[in-house]
Design an enzyme around this catalytic site. Structure first.
Site, PDB file in Angstrom:
ATOM      1  N   ASP A  58       0.830  -1.192   0.000  1.00 49.39           N
ATOM      2  CA  ASP A  58       0.000   0.000   0.000  1.00 49.39           C
ATOM      3  C   ASP A  58       0.873   1.253   0.000  1.00 49.39           C
ATOM      4  O   ASP A  58       1.858   1.335   0.743  1.00 49.39           O
ATOM      5  CB  ASP A  58      -0.898  -0.026   1.242  1.00 49.39           C
ATOM      6  CG  ASP A  58      -1.768   1.198   1.378  1.00 49.39           C
ATOM      7  OD1 ASP A  58      -2.634   1.397   0.520  1.00 49.39           O
ATOM      8  OD2 ASP A  58      -1.564   1.955   2.350  1.00 49.39           O
ATOM      9  N   GLU A 103       1.644  -0.462  -5.004  1.00 51.21           N
ATOM     10  CA  GLU A 103       0.706   0.598  -5.329  1.00 51.21           C
ATOM     11  C   GLU A 103       1.587   1.826  -5.533  1.00 51.21           C
ATOM     12  O   GLU A 103       2.094   2.386  -4.556  1.00 51.21           O
ATOM     13  CB  GLU A 103      -0.297   0.831  -4.207  1.00 51.21           C
ATOM     14  CG  GLU A 103      -1.313   1.899  -4.556  1.00 51.21           C
ATOM     15  CD  GLU A 103      -2.262   2.215  -3.405  1.00 51.21           C
ATOM     16  OE1 GLU A 103      -3.456   2.423  -3.662  1.00 51.21           O
ATOM     17  OE2 GLU A 103      -1.800   2.261  -2.250  1.00 51.21           O
TER      18      GLU A 103
END
Length: 725
Positions: free
Chosen positions: A354, A396
Site C-alpha cells: 500500500d 501501489e
C-alpha cells in the site's frame, strides 16, 4: 497506574535477538528496541487481560534493545510494555509509562481496544493539546499480546510457484468473500477458516485464478471516529501489529496463527498462491493528536518520520497522519522481519504494498523523507534478501507526497498496479474520443511505462476494478458515486470514475438498457483478460456484484461489501452468464501463450508465413497508418497476434508456439463492418469469443468466416477469432 503483585518470575539476562517474545521450548526471551527510553517494564496479565499480575523491569540493554529471559514463562501468557523516558513532544519524545504498549513483534493478540481518552498520552481538553501529560492508566481497555508456541504441522504443503506470465490475481476481502458463502458453518463465516475450506478453494480453482490477493490481514485498529458513528474499519488499512493476524478473522479464539496457516495450506492444495496487501507506510497511531498504542510510546523519534526543525509534528506523505521512518535501521529491520515472517512461517507467496512510494522516500537528517528513490534502503534490502527476492512483489505506485506518482519507476522484479490501464479501458468502452492510441499501449503491457532495465510485461497489473472504487457492475450502472452510507455527506471517494449509467442512474427495468450494461461488463472483463501483463479481477466481478454505487466502502461491514453468492444456487440469476463468460476468457488466456507473452511485442518478429508478432488493423483489414492513430473520432481497432512469430520459452523450458488470434473491438454505439485479414495458407477464421452473447459463446451462424470476408461487429462489442490453418 494499577499496582502489580510482587515479582514471581525469575529473570535472566536473555538476548537482544530475536525481537519480541520468543518461546524456545523452555522459557521466553523478551526483546524490545528503544534507543531513547530510560527504562522498560514487561507487564504480565491474567487470562482475562484485565488484571496486571506482574511488572518486571528489563535490566539489560544491548545495541538499544532491552531484553531478558523468563525461564518459567509459557505460551498463552498475555503481556505488554510500559516504557519510561522523557515526555517532550517538542523534542520528538512521547514516553508515558501510564500507557500499556503493544509489542511491535506481537504474533497474536487478545481482546480489542476499547475506546477511552486514557489511550492518549496527553490530556484531552486541557488547552495545551499534546503538550499536556495524561496520568491515567489505559491497561484495562488496551489490547494485549499473547506469547505463542510457533509449532505447526505443515504436512506436504508446497508453494504453487506460478510463473508471472501465468498469474491471474483475484482481489478479495477475507470477511467479505466468505460471510455469505453458501453451506458455510455459521461460526466460520468471514474467517480464515472459511477461506481455506474446499468449497471456497474449489470455486476459485474452477474459475481459473492462480492467486488470491487479500486486503490487509495484519491486525488493525478500529478508528474512533468510525466507532462513534456506528461504522467500522472494514478494509483494514490502519495497521496495529505487523506480525499478528487480524483477530476478527479468526473462528477459533486463540488459534489465529494455526487457522491462518491452515487457510494457506488449503489454498496451496488448490494451486492458488496467497498474496497479502500490506501497510508498512504508516500505523494506526495517526498524527500528533493520535492515541498511544505502541511505537509512539516505545520510541516515537526513532519509529516515525518527524518534520525537520519541528519534531512535534509528523511528516505525512500518506494522508493518515504519520509515516514510518524506514531510514532507521531498526525500523527497516522490523519491516523486513515482518515480511520474512509471513513468508517463512506463514508460507505466503507475495505482497502488495500500500502507498509504496512512501517506502522509497529516504530520510533527510534522519527525520523527514525526500523524493522517491527506487534505490532506497528498503528496496535494496528487499532485492538482496534471499527470502523476499523470490516472492511476488507488487507496488501501489503512489502516495500523496511531492512527486508521489511513480508508475513504472519501481525496481526490476516488482509489478505495479497500473491505473492508466484502468482509466484508459474504462474511457474507451464509455465511448470517449481519442482513446485508441493510449489503449494500444495499455493492452500490450504498457511498454512505454515498464520497458526499461529489463522489466517485463507482467510488471503491469491490469484491472478495471478493485476494492477502492466502483465494482465492474457499478461502472455501467452509475455515473456518480453514492456514498451516503459512509456518513460523510458524499464528500469521500473518487469523483472521476469514468463510469456511465446509459441513461438511468442505478438499477433499471428497461430490457435494452440492461442488455447494454451486461455487454459492457463483458467488454471490460475481456479487456483485462485479453491484455498482455498480469490480469487482476475483483472478487464478485465475475458475476456482476454491486455495491449499490458506493465507491469507497471502507467502512461498510455489511451487505454493501459482502459478496452475494446467490447465483450459485439460483440458475436464473443474472450473474450466471457473466460467470460463464469470465471462465471462458480465463480458459482462453490459459490456452493461448500469445495472450501472455514474457517480452514486449513491437512488430519486429516475423513468423514463417510472414506475419509480424503484433499488427494493428483498421476495420477495412489494412494496417493502421499514422493518420489513423491521430483520428480522434476513431473508437474501433483490430489487433492480430501471431503465435509463431519469434521464439518464446515457457516456464517449463519448452518453446511456446501458438496460433494466430485476431481481436476486433468497436466502442461506437453503431455497428461497424470489419474485413477479416487474408493470411497466406489459412483456410479461414473461427470465432472463439463474442461479447454480444451472454456467455461469450459465438452463435452457430457466426462461427466460421473466410479470409477477407466482411464481418459486421455490433456497436459496443468485442470479438476474438482464431486462424484456421
Amino acid at each position: 497506574m494499577d499496582a502489580p503483585t510482587p515479582l514471581r518470575h525469575r529473570l535472566l539476562p536473555g538476548r537482544p535477538y530475536p525481537l519480541g517474545a520468543t518461546w524456545d521450548g523452555h522459557g521466553v526471551n523478551i526483546a524490545l528496541f528503544s534507543a531513547n527510553a530510560e527504562s522498560v517494564e514487561l507487564c504480565l496479565f491474567d487470562e482475562s487481560g484485565q488484571r496486571e499480575v506482574e511488572r518486571i523491569a528489563l535490566g539489560e540493554k544491548t545495541d538499544d534493545v532491552w531484553h531478558g529471559y523468563l525461564p518459567d514463562l509459557r505460551p498463552g501468557r498475555l503481556y505488554g510494555f510500559r516504557v519510561h523516558g522523557p515526555y517532550a513532544p517538542e523534542a520528538g519524545h512521547r514516553f508515558n509509562p501510564n500507557k500499556l504498549l503493544l509489542d511491535p513483534y506481537a504474533r497474536s493478540l487478545s481482546g480489542p481496544i476499547r475506546w477511552t481518552d486514557a489511550h492518549y498520552g496527553y490530556r484531552i481538553g486541557s488547552g495545551r493539546a499534546d503538550l499536556s501529560f495524561d496520568r491515567r492508566d489505559n491497561a484495562r481497555s488496551m489490547v494485549k499480546a499473547r506469547v505463542v508456541d510457533p509449532a505447526f504441522t505443515w504436512g506436504g504443503d508446497r508453494r504453487p510457484d506460478v510463473p508471472w506470465t501465468e498469474t491471474l490475481i483475484y482481489e478479495a476481502h477475507v470477511r467479505g468473500l466468505t460471510k455469505r458463502f453458501p453451506q458455510m458453518p455459521p461460526a466460520q463465516r468471514g474467517t480464515f477458516a472459511a477461506l481455506g475450506r474446499p468449497e471456497v478453494t474449489g470455486y476459485l480453482k474452477d474459475l481459473g485464478v492462480t492467486a488470491i490477493e487479500l486486503l490487509p490481514v495484519h491486525a488493525f485498529h478500529q478508528d474512533r471516529f468510525l466507532t462513534e458513528k456506528g461504522l467500522i474499519n472494514y478494509w483494514g488499512y490502519s495497521t496495529l501489529a505487523f506480525f499478528a493476524p487480524e483477530p476478527r478473522y479468526v473462528a477459533n479464539g486463540h488459534g489465529a496463527i494455526g487457522e491462518f496457516r491452515s487457510m494457506v495450506r488449503g489454498l496451496h492444495e488448490a494451486g492458488i498462491e496467497v498474496i497479502l496487501d500490506v501497510v508498512y507506510n504508516h500505523t494506526c497511531e495517526g498524527n500528533h493528536l493520535g492515541p498511544t498504542f505502541s511505537l509512539r510510546g516505545i520510541d516515537n523519534a526513532s519509529y516515525y518520520r518527524l518534520k525537520p526543525g519541528d519534531p512535534r509534528h509528523y511528516a505525512d506523505d500518506t494522508g493518515t497522519g504519520n509515516a514510518l521512518n524506514l531510514a532507521h535501521p531498526r525500523v527497516l529491520q522490523m519491516v523486513m522481519d515482518s515480511l520474512r515472517y509471513w513468508v517463512t512461517e506463514m508460507h505466503v507467496d507475495g505482497f502488495r504494498f500500500d502507498l509504496a512510494s512512501t517506502l522509497g522516500r529516504e530520510a533527510i537528517d534522519g527525520k523527514d523523507g525526500g523524493p522517491f528513490d527506487p534505490r532506497s534502503g528498503f528496496f535494496d534490502a528487499v532485492r538482496q534478501d534471499p527470502v523476499l527476492n523470490r516472492v511476488k512483489l507488487i507496488a501501489e505506485p503512489w502516495d500523496i507526497g511531492p512527486g508521489g506518482y511513480q508508475l513504472g519507476n519501481y525496481p526490476t522484479g516488482w509489478a505495479e498496479w497500473n491505473d492508466r490501464f484502468r482509466d484508459t479501458v474504462r474511457r474507451f468502452w464509455r465511448g470517449d474520443r481519442g482513446i485508441v492510441p493510449e489503449l494500444a499501449g495499455r493492452l500490450t503491457g504498457s511498454a512505454d511505462v515498464f520497458e526499461r532495465n529489463g522489466r517485463r510485461p507482467w510488471s503491469s497489473i491490469n484491472a478495471v476494478a478493485c476494492h477502492d472504487g466502483f465494482t465492474l457492475a457499478d461502472l455501467v450502472r452509475y455515473a456518480d458515486k453514492h456514498n451516503e452510507a459512509n456518513g460523510e455527506h458524499g464528500r469521500d471517494g473518487h469523483d472521476h470514475n469514468f463510469s456511465a449509467n446509459y441513461g438511468e442512474e442505478g438499477p433499471t427495468a428497461d430490457p435494452a438498457r440492461k442488455a447494454l450494461r451486461k455487454r459492457q461488463q463483458r467488454n471490460l472483463m475481456a479487456s483485462v483478460l485479453l491484455s498482455q501483463g498480469t490480469p487482476m479481477i475483483l472478487a464478485g466481478d465475475e458475476f456482476g456484484r454491486t455495491q449499490y454505487g458506493n465507491n469507497n466502502a471502507y467502512c461498510q461491514d455489511n451487505e454493501i461489501s459482502w459478496v452475494d453468492w446467490s447465483f450459485l444456487h439460483d440458475h436464473g440469476h443474472d450473474g450466471a452468464d457473466l460467470h460463464a463468460f469470465t471462465k471462458r476468457l480465463i480458459a482462453l488466456r490459459r490456452e493461448h501463450p500469445v495472450l501472455r507473452r514474457p517480452r514486449f511485442l513491437h512488430g519486429r518478429e516475423v513468423s514463417p508465413r510472414g506475419l509480424r508478432d503484433i499488427l494493428w488493423l483498421r476495420p477495412d483489414g489494412q494496417e493502421r497508418t499514422e493518420a489513423d492513430w491521430k483520428d480522434p473520432q476513431n473508437r474501433a481497432f483490430g489487433l492480430m497476434l501471431s503465435g509463431d512469430a519469434g521464439t518464446f520459452v515457457g516456464a517449463d523450458g519448452q518453446v511456446e508456439v501458438d496460433s494466430v488470434l485476431l481481436i476486433i473491438a468497436n466502442a461506437h454505439a453503431e455497428a461497424l463492418t470489419f474485413v477479416l485479414p487474408r493470411v497466406p495458407g489459412a483456410r479461414g477464421w473461427t470465432m472463439v469469443v463474442d461479447t454480444m452473447t451472454p456467455t461469450g459463446e459465438p452463435a452457430a451462424d457466426r462461427l466460421h468466416h473466410a479470409p477477407g470476408a466482411d464481418y459486421r461487429l455490433d456497436g459496443r462489442c468485442l470479438a476474438v477469432f482464431e486462424l484456421d490453418d
